[in-house]
Design an enzyme around this catalytic site. Sequence first.
Site, PDB file in Angstrom:
ATOM      1  N   THR A  67       0.719  -1.223  -0.089  1.00  0.00           N
ATOM      2  CA  THR A  67      -0.073  -0.025  -0.112  1.00  0.00           C
ATOM      3  C   THR A  67       0.775   1.275  -0.093  1.00  0.00           C
ATOM      4  OG1 THR A  67      -0.191  -0.048   2.421  1.00  0.00           O
ATOM      5  CG2 THR A  67      -2.078  -1.061   1.069  1.00  0.00           C
ATOM      6  N   TYR A 130       0.878   1.664  -8.289  1.00  0.00           N
ATOM      7  CA  TYR A 130       0.191   1.155  -7.389  1.00  0.00           C
ATOM      8  C   TYR A 130      -1.429   0.834  -7.879  1.00  0.00           C
ATOM      9  CZ  TYR A 130      -3.177   0.884  -3.380  1.00  0.00           C
ATOM     10  OH  TYR A 130      -4.258   0.582  -2.592  1.00  0.00           O
TER      11      TYR A 130
HETATM   12  N1  LIG Z   1      -4.983   2.699   2.811  1.00  0.00           N
HETATM   13  C1  LIG Z   1      -5.657   3.161   1.993  1.00  0.00           C
HETATM   14  O1  LIG Z   1      -5.713   4.319   1.931  1.00  0.00           O
HETATM   15  C2  LIG Z   1      -6.458   2.413   1.049  1.00  0.00           C
HETATM   16  C3  LIG Z   1      -6.962   3.108   0.228  1.00  0.00           C
HETATM   17  C4  LIG Z   1      -7.959   2.240  -0.682  1.00  0.00           C
HETATM   18  C5  LIG Z   1      -7.759   1.122  -0.944  1.00  0.00           C
HETATM   19  N2  LIG Z   1      -6.871   0.143  -0.035  1.00  0.00           N
HETATM   20  C6  LIG Z   1      -6.910  -1.214   0.191  1.00  0.00           C
HETATM   21  O2  LIG Z   1      -7.436  -1.840   1.298  1.00  0.00           O
HETATM   22  C7  LIG Z   1      -6.874  -2.914   1.650  1.00  0.00           C
HETATM   23  C8  LIG Z   1      -6.282  -2.776   3.075  1.00  0.00           C
HETATM   24  O3  LIG Z   1      -5.337  -1.619   3.150  1.00  0.00           O
HETATM   25  P1  LIG Z   1      -4.470  -1.342   4.470  1.00  0.00           P
HETATM   26  O4  LIG Z   1      -4.339   0.009   4.392  1.00  0.00           O
HETATM   27  O5  LIG Z   1      -5.411  -1.933   5.430  1.00  0.00           O
HETATM   28  O6  LIG Z   1      -3.156  -2.240   4.230  1.00  0.00           O
HETATM   29  P2  LIG Z   1      -2.030  -2.313   5.319  1.00  0.00           P
HETATM   30  O7  LIG Z   1      -2.265  -1.622   6.491  1.00  0.00           O
HETATM   31  O8  LIG Z   1      -0.798  -1.952   4.362  1.00  0.00           O
HETATM   32  O9  LIG Z   1      -1.928  -3.807   5.515  1.00  0.00           O
HETATM   33  C9  LIG Z   1      -1.504  -4.629   4.412  1.00  0.00           C
HETATM   34  C10 LIG Z   1      -0.928  -5.958   5.395  1.00  0.00           C
HETATM   35  O10 LIG Z   1      -0.720  -6.747   4.238  1.00  0.00           O
HETATM   36  C11 LIG Z   1       0.612  -7.453   4.558  1.00  0.00           C
HETATM   37  N3  LIG Z   1       1.263  -8.069   3.467  1.00  0.00           N
HETATM   38  C12 LIG Z   1       2.093  -7.204   2.658  1.00  0.00           C
HETATM   39  N4  LIG Z   1       2.616  -8.064   1.630  1.00  0.00           N
HETATM   40  C13 LIG Z   1       2.231  -9.353   2.200  1.00  0.00           C
HETATM   41  C14 LIG Z   1       2.488 -10.697   1.486  1.00  0.00           C
HETATM   42  N5  LIG Z   1       3.285 -10.736   0.305  1.00  0.00           N
HETATM   43  N6  LIG Z   1       1.722 -11.680   2.000  1.00  0.00           N
HETATM   44  C15 LIG Z   1       1.207 -11.628   3.244  1.00  0.00           C
HETATM   45  N7  LIG Z   1       1.002 -10.423   3.788  1.00  0.00           N
HETATM   46  C16 LIG Z   1       1.413  -9.368   3.168  1.00  0.00           C
HETATM   47  C17 LIG Z   1       1.546  -6.226   5.212  1.00  0.00           C
HETATM   48  O11 LIG Z   1       2.529  -6.524   5.853  1.00  0.00           O
HETATM   49  P3  LIG Z   1       3.843  -5.347   6.101  1.00  0.00           P
HETATM   50  O12 LIG Z   1       3.190  -4.162   6.902  1.00  0.00           O
HETATM   51  O13 LIG Z   1       4.895  -6.241   6.745  1.00  0.00           O
HETATM   52  O14 LIG Z   1       4.054  -4.903   4.825  1.00  0.00           O
HETATM   53  C18 LIG Z   1       0.193  -5.754   5.906  1.00  0.00           C
HETATM   54  O15 LIG Z   1       0.141  -6.233   7.474  1.00  0.00           O
HETATM   55  C19 LIG Z   1      -5.620  -2.932   0.633  1.00  0.00           C
HETATM   56  O16 LIG Z   1      -6.043  -3.937  -0.544  1.00  0.00           O
HETATM   57  C20 LIG Z   1      -5.583  -1.740   0.002  1.00  0.00           C
HETATM   58  O17 LIG Z   1      -5.104  -2.021  -1.280  1.00  0.00           O
HETATM   59  C21 LIG Z   1      -6.214   1.066   0.985  1.00  0.00           C
END
Ligand SMILES: NC(=O)c1ccc[n+]([C@@H]2O[C@H](COP(=O)([O-])OP(=O)(O)OC[C@H]3O[C@@H](n4cnc5c(N)ncnc54)[C@H](OP(=O)(O)O)[C@@H]3O)[C@@H](O)[C@H]2O)c1
Length: 300
Positions: A67, A130
């Site tokens: 992300t 992204y």
């Molecule tokens: N954040 C935003 O503003 C936003 C906006 C629109 C959509 N989204 C979508 O919403 C969803 C949730 O986002 P979020 O912000 O909760 O994401 P996040 O906080 O970045 O959490 C993602 C998790 O996935 C883990 N991860 C990364 N690579 C991995 C792998 N290869 N295998 C297993 N786990 C892995 C990360 O670990 P590490 O921390 O160790 O990397 C982290 O714990 C995502 O699909 C994102 O694209 C987010």
Amino acid sequence: MNTSEGKKIWLVGNSGMLGKQIEKELTKNNVEFAASDREVDITSFNEINDFIKNKNIDTIINCAAYTAVDEAEEKKEKANKINSEGPKNLAKAAIKINAELIHFSTDYVYSGEKKGKYTEEDKTDPLSVYGKSKLDGEKNIKNEMDRFFIIRLSWLYGVYGNSFVKTMVNLFQTHDELTVVNDQKGSPTYCGTLAENTVKLIRDNNRNYGVYNYSDGGEISWYDFAVRIKKIADSIDKFKSNVSIKPIPSSEFPRKADRPKNSVMDKKKIKKYLNFKVKDWESNLIEYFKEWEKINYEGI
Ligand SMILES: NC(=O)c1ccc[n+]([C@@H]2O[C@H](COP(=O)([O-])OP(=O)(O)OC[C@H]3O[C@@H](n4cnc5c(N)ncnc54)[C@H](OP(=O)(O)O)[C@@H]3O)[C@@H](O)[C@H]2O)c1
């Protein structure tokens, strides 16, 4: 009736901002689940395969993603592996065990050129690495399976992990003046309401698979959001500040990755077919601060 009885969930990415919130909601609703984060690397089909063996999983919820939007411009391969290959592996695994997949995507699949609200039928045309990697992830899921829910989110924030809200509250303490862009329009998405909707979707046994837009109700700029955050922060003694917030165009705040100027999404489809509750962004922000207080303003 709790129709999730007997169902077994695999929550992928349970250490992330959304994953933690969904984990909390599953626990609250007594839904049985297994969970993993980095320990089961979604870019490895073998690791996924080993994990799901003999677990009788019916539903996979994928919150794992790469992300770091700006960093992705320079780490294209890594972003693609996690956001495009990862969902493909999960879809393949889902087919193998006859499970459905709930996957989260992003408003950054849209270019932002449209004048009105984006519907799910609108053309996708991501501006960033992204956004493109997330769109490729969606396409990979569609190519592999039919029983999926792809839910596009925008401006996600929650009580766990980092977000715009926490960044603002932190900056209020250290700055006299802040500038925030006012020419990018969208809607925030509060993880709390999203997690409630997601768990309800599982419990309802809904089969209206497909691609959906979801965020809180209303449309604002990042500047509007910051101003409202300040107003609430000022009602909390430890966050009170004299900072002034000034609107600026995004041209004055250059970033590595371009963002859509307009990513306001139409939510009619998700309300109608998945019965998602869409609360307006301001009441969700108030709710957020109440929930955040309960965990002693974690992350500050
Ligand atoms: N954040 C935003 O503003 C936003 C906006 C629109 C959509 N989204 C979508 O919403 C969803 C949730 O986002 P979020 O912000 O909760 O994401 P996040 O906080 O970045 O959490 C993602 C998790 O996935 C883990 N991860 C990364 N690579 C991995 C792998 N290869 N295998 C297993 N786990 C892995 C990360 O670990 P590490 O921390 O160790 O990397 C982290 O714990 C995502 O699909 C994102 O694209 C987010």
